[in-house]
Design an enzyme around this catalytic site. Structure first.
Site, mmCIF file in Angstrom:
data_model
loop_
_atom_site.group_PDB
_atom_site.id
_atom_site.type_symbol
_atom_site.label_atom_id
_atom_site.label_comp_id
_atom_site.label_asym_id
_atom_site.label_seq_id
_atom_site.Cartn_x
_atom_site.Cartn_y
_atom_site.Cartn_z
ATOM 1 N N ASN A 11 11.090 28.534 28.202
ATOM 2 C CA ASN A 11 9.892 29.158 29.171
ATOM 3 C C ASN A 11 10.076 30.151 29.774
ATOM 4 O OD1 ASN A 11 8.256 28.707 31.617
ATOM 5 N ND2 ASN A 11 10.073 26.902 32.829
ATOM 6 N N LYS A 18 13.618 31.041 31.422
ATOM 7 C CA LYS A 18 14.549 29.991 31.147
ATOM 8 C C LYS A 18 15.080 28.905 29.953
ATOM 9 C CE LYS A 18 13.610 28.717 36.018
ATOM 10 N NZ LYS A 18 11.995 28.533 37.182
ATOM 11 N N ARG A 94 7.220 27.040 26.093
ATOM 12 C CA ARG A 94 5.945 26.493 27.626
ATOM 13 C C ARG A 94 4.868 28.075 27.764
ATOM 14 N NH1 ARG A 94 6.038 28.968 33.776
ATOM 15 N NH2 ARG A 94 4.461 28.009 34.624
ATOM 16 N N HIS A 183 0.746 24.932 35.507
ATOM 17 C CA HIS A 183 1.658 24.484 36.045
ATOM 18 C C HIS A 183 1.657 23.372 35.288
ATOM 19 C CE1 HIS A 183 2.978 27.208 39.846
ATOM 20 N NE2 HIS A 183 3.358 27.355 39.394
ATOM 21 N N LEU A 212 6.105 24.500 44.982
ATOM 22 C CA LEU A 212 6.035 25.414 45.236
ATOM 23 C C LEU A 212 7.391 26.098 44.866
ATOM 24 C CD1 LEU A 212 6.139 23.189 49.131
ATOM 25 C CD2 LEU A 212 3.686 24.770 47.686
ATOM 26 N N GLY A 215 5.617 31.388 41.760
ATOM 27 C CA GLY A 215 4.200 30.974 41.439
ATOM 28 C C GLY A 215 3.926 29.549 42.753
ATOM 29 N N ARG A 244 1.841 36.492 45.177
ATOM 30 C CA ARG A 244 0.442 36.263 45.072
ATOM 31 C C ARG A 244 -0.534 36.253 46.412
ATOM 32 N NH1 ARG A 244 1.040 32.789 39.831
ATOM 33 N NH2 ARG A 244 3.381 33.930 39.301
ATOM 34 N N ASP A 285 11.640 35.249 48.927
ATOM 35 C CA ASP A 285 12.597 34.849 48.791
ATOM 36 C C ASP A 285 12.903 33.845 50.282
ATOM 37 O OD1 ASP A 285 14.891 32.447 48.659
ATOM 38 O OD2 ASP A 285 15.647 33.356 46.776
ATOM 39 N N ARG A 287 14.641 31.921 51.196
ATOM 40 C CA ARG A 287 15.978 31.106 52.333
ATOM 41 C C ARG A 287 16.078 32.529 52.885
ATOM 42 N NH1 ARG A 287 18.934 30.569 46.340
ATOM 43 N NH2 ARG A 287 17.018 31.376 46.029
ATOM 44 N N GLY A 333 11.820 24.996 43.338
ATOM 45 C CA GLY A 333 12.281 26.272 44.176
ATOM 46 C C GLY A 333 12.470 25.963 45.628
ATOM 47 N N GLY A 335 9.497 24.228 46.942
ATOM 48 C CA GLY A 335 9.694 22.214 47.233
ATOM 49 C C GLY A 335 11.124 21.589 47.671
ATOM 50 N N GLU A 336 11.981 21.526 46.867
ATOM 51 C CA GLU A 336 13.097 20.893 46.054
ATOM 52 C C GLU A 336 13.664 21.426 47.251
ATOM 53 O OE1 GLU A 336 13.852 21.204 42.242
ATOM 54 O OE2 GLU A 336 11.812 20.933 41.449
ATOM 55 N N GLU A 387 10.725 20.917 33.729
ATOM 56 C CA GLU A 387 9.650 21.209 32.688
ATOM 57 C C GLU A 387 10.024 21.448 31.644
ATOM 58 O OE1 GLU A 387 8.507 24.533 35.451
ATOM 59 O OE2 GLU A 387 6.812 25.062 34.492
HETATM 60 N N1 ADP Z 1 17.244 27.193 48.632
HETATM 61 C C1 ADP Z 1 17.000 27.326 49.244
HETATM 62 N N2 ADP Z 1 16.156 27.551 49.933
HETATM 63 C C2 ADP Z 1 14.658 27.430 50.127
HETATM 64 N N3 ADP Z 1 14.349 28.364 48.852
HETATM 65 C C3 ADP Z 1 14.594 28.056 47.815
HETATM 66 C C4 ADP Z 1 15.873 27.746 47.723
HETATM 67 N N4 ADP Z 1 16.581 27.635 46.158
HETATM 68 C C5 ADP Z 1 14.826 28.707 45.899
HETATM 69 N N5 ADP Z 1 13.960 28.764 46.832
HETATM 70 C C6 ADP Z 1 13.396 29.766 46.175
HETATM 71 O O1 ADP Z 1 12.199 28.883 44.806
HETATM 72 C C7 ADP Z 1 12.426 30.004 44.260
HETATM 73 C C8 ADP Z 1 12.147 30.303 42.951
HETATM 74 O O2 ADP Z 1 11.077 28.913 42.584
HETATM 75 P P1 ADP Z 1 11.587 28.138 41.116
HETATM 76 O O3 ADP Z 1 10.846 26.753 41.072
HETATM 77 O O4 ADP Z 1 12.982 28.370 40.139
HETATM 78 O O5 ADP Z 1 10.201 29.913 40.618
HETATM 79 P P2 ADP Z 1 10.137 30.162 39.266
HETATM 80 O O6 ADP Z 1 9.809 28.798 38.138
HETATM 81 O O7 ADP Z 1 8.274 30.855 39.585
HETATM 82 O O8 ADP Z 1 10.407 31.083 38.966
HETATM 83 C C9 ADP Z 1 12.428 31.189 45.515
HETATM 84 O O9 ADP Z 1 12.107 32.169 45.176
HETATM 85 C C10 ADP Z 1 13.587 30.989 46.294
HETATM 86 O O10 ADP Z 1 11.770 30.776 47.440
HETATM 87 C C1 UVW Z 2 1.369 29.744 36.198
HETATM 88 C C2 UVW Z 2 2.382 30.049 37.042
HETATM 89 O O1 UVW Z 2 2.182 30.860 37.910
HETATM 90 O O2 UVW Z 2 3.898 30.196 36.898
HETATM 91 P P1 UVW Z 2 5.288 30.848 37.578
HETATM 92 O O3 UVW Z 2 5.277 29.863 38.514
HETATM 93 O O4 UVW Z 2 6.495 30.303 36.326
HETATM 94 O O5 UVW Z 2 4.756 31.938 37.908
HETATM 95 MG MG MG Z 3 8.459 28.264 37.500
#
Ligand code: ADP
Ligand code: UVW
Ligand code: MG
Length: 401
Positions: A11, A18, A94, A183, A212, A215, A244, A285, A287, A333, A335-336, A387
């Site tokens: 990915n 990843k 991906r 996504h 969430l 992206g 974005r 971020d 957090r 990240g 949302g979870e 994913e």
């Molecule tokens: N414990 C947490 N609390 C709040 N937000 C978090 C936490 N852990 C990760 N995140 C958020 O999740 C984001 C990354 O999400 P992720 O789904 O891994 O993104 P991507 O796949 O787009 O890189 C981080 O930028 C941060 O904002």
């Molecule tokens: C399509 C997209 O926004 O992917 P990512 O969240 O990995 O940046």
């Molecule tokens: Mg992602």
């Protein structure tokens, strides 16, 4: 001897890779890894062997995606899981933008690669990284099938009235301008898992999925089919994201050109990399943003409020699109992991049958779970996305059958 039963999934994001190696006999993970901040002096690789052994970390500049993948291959080899293994059946990638051509997982040929390249202008942060990932993997194992699993695939079921922009039809069609959505692998997986969590057949369940991450996108899924999603021609439309803007009046771009004298490339960078949460408060971020909100920081608070307001508008809109909503599922990240985001996004939506139980929302877990009260009309769920597992499954099914 065993048939090859392992799948490596890559990915590749704009500044990260990843990867996961899976054993498809029981869908278990053998190793996972992340290379982040590619191209910066502070690059970092974290590799986790899952059948014995501690996570290993490597820091120091990794110049590009090719170097990142080679470093990942070295880490796998150090665990006896090298890419030269005869147990490897395929490599799954991906790929973010598949345009109109690809609605299914696809074995990558020169033709397919050309089409992914043609789509670079509509996924400038993502498709180039995906292409480098494919080429590097092909060079390492030219004999193996490489499979592309497209972010856009799940959204190809959107009705025409949701996918088409209200602009001149000839111009739109000549340039293939329409809403594709992204996504999709995550929206498909999470909507399915949500139905499982409710103990109901996918075909009977209407779900709003909120992916969430850095992206971010929302989708409305009716009986397992996507009927609407928030990202469009590119992954820029829709929700407020880490860097974005999401939705803006397109005339903002003319204004920046004519009045602020910015070039098209400068506007592209502004909206894709210097906007969203980072543009509003300097941090992307969640957090860190929440920490600042709790300290009373005004810019972080406004950024958070804008993020939540947009999310709420989409939840309302998708409730109307679906007519009947059975569940809202939070994933990725933010949302979870962010209970404050989930709570704020649904606050005041009791009229939609939506509510969050504070105690359930506060629980931290890697498992799919309900966070709504027992008597809620609509289920609210936290459903961790996967994913990589989904891509591995689709890749293995394609090469095995
Ligand atoms: N414990 C947490 N609390 C709040 N937000 C978090 C936490 N852990 C990760 N995140 C958020 O999740 C984001 C990354 O999400 P992720 O789904 O891994 O993104 P991507 O796949 O787009 O890189 C981080 O930028 C941060 O904002
Ligand atoms: C399509 C997209 O926004 O992917 P990512 O969240 O990995 O940046
Ligand atoms: Mg992602």
């Amino acid at each position: 001897m065993n048939d090859p039963h392992r799948v490596l999934v890559l990915n590749s994001g704009s500044s990260s890779v990843k990867y996961q190696l899976l054993d498809m006999r029981d869908r278990s993970r053998l190793a996972t890894g992340l290379v982040e901040r590619i191209g910066e002096s502070s690059s970092r690789l974290v590799h986790t062997p899952l059948k014995g052994g501690e996570p290993r970390e490597r820091t120091g500049r990794i110049a590009g995606h090719e170097e990142a993948l080679k470093a990942a291959a070295d880490e796998l080899a150090a665990d006896g899981l090298g890419l030269d293994s005869p147990e490897l059946a395929a490599i799954g990638h991906r790929v973010v933008h598949g345009g109109l051509k690809f609605s299914e997982p696809t074995v990558i040929t020169d033709e397919v690669l050309k089409e992914i390249e043609r789509l670079v202008p509509v996924a400038p942060l993502h498709n180039p990284a995906n292409i480098t990932g494919i080429r590097t993997a092909q060079a390492l194992r030219p004999d193996l099938p490489q499979v592309a699993v497209f972010d856009t695939a799940f959204h190809t079921t959107m009705p025409e009235y949701a996918a088409r922009y209200a602009i001149d039809v000839e111009t739109a069609d000549a340039h293939r301008i329409r809403r594709y959505g992204f996504h999709g692998t995550s929206h498909a997986y999470v909507s399915r898992r949500t139905a499982e969590l409710l103990g109901r057949p996918v075909a009977d369940v209407n779900v709003i999925v909120l992916h969430l991450g850095n992206g971010a996108s929302a989708s409305a899924v009716a009986g397992g089919r996507c009927v609407e999603t928030s990202m469009g021609l590119t992954p820029l439309e829709g929700l407020v994201m880490g860097t974005r803007s999401g939705d803006i009046d397109p005339a903002v771009t003319f204004h920046l050109k004519r009045v602020a004298g910015m070039s098209t490339d400068e506007i592209d960078v502004l909206l894709n990399k210097r906007s969203g949460l980072v543009g509003l408060c300097g941090d992307n971020d969640m957090r860190e943003i929440r920490r600042r909100v709790d300290e009373g920081d005004e810019r972080a608070t406004l950024a958070f409020d804008i993020y939540i307001h947009r999310l709420k508008k989409y939840i309302g809109a998708y409730s109307a699109v679906l007519g009947r909503v059975d569940a809202v599922a939070f994933t990725a990240g933010v949302g979870e992991n962010s209970a404050p985001v989930r709570e704020a996004a649904l606050a005041g939506l009791e009229g939609f049958g939506l509510a969050v139980d504070a105690g359930r929302n506060a629980v931290r877990s890697g498992e799919p779970r309900l966070i709504s009260p027992d008597d809620a009309r609509v289920a609210v769920a936290v459903v961790p996305t996967d994913e990589e597992l989904e891509i591995a499954g689709q890749t293995f099914d394609l090469v095995h059958n």
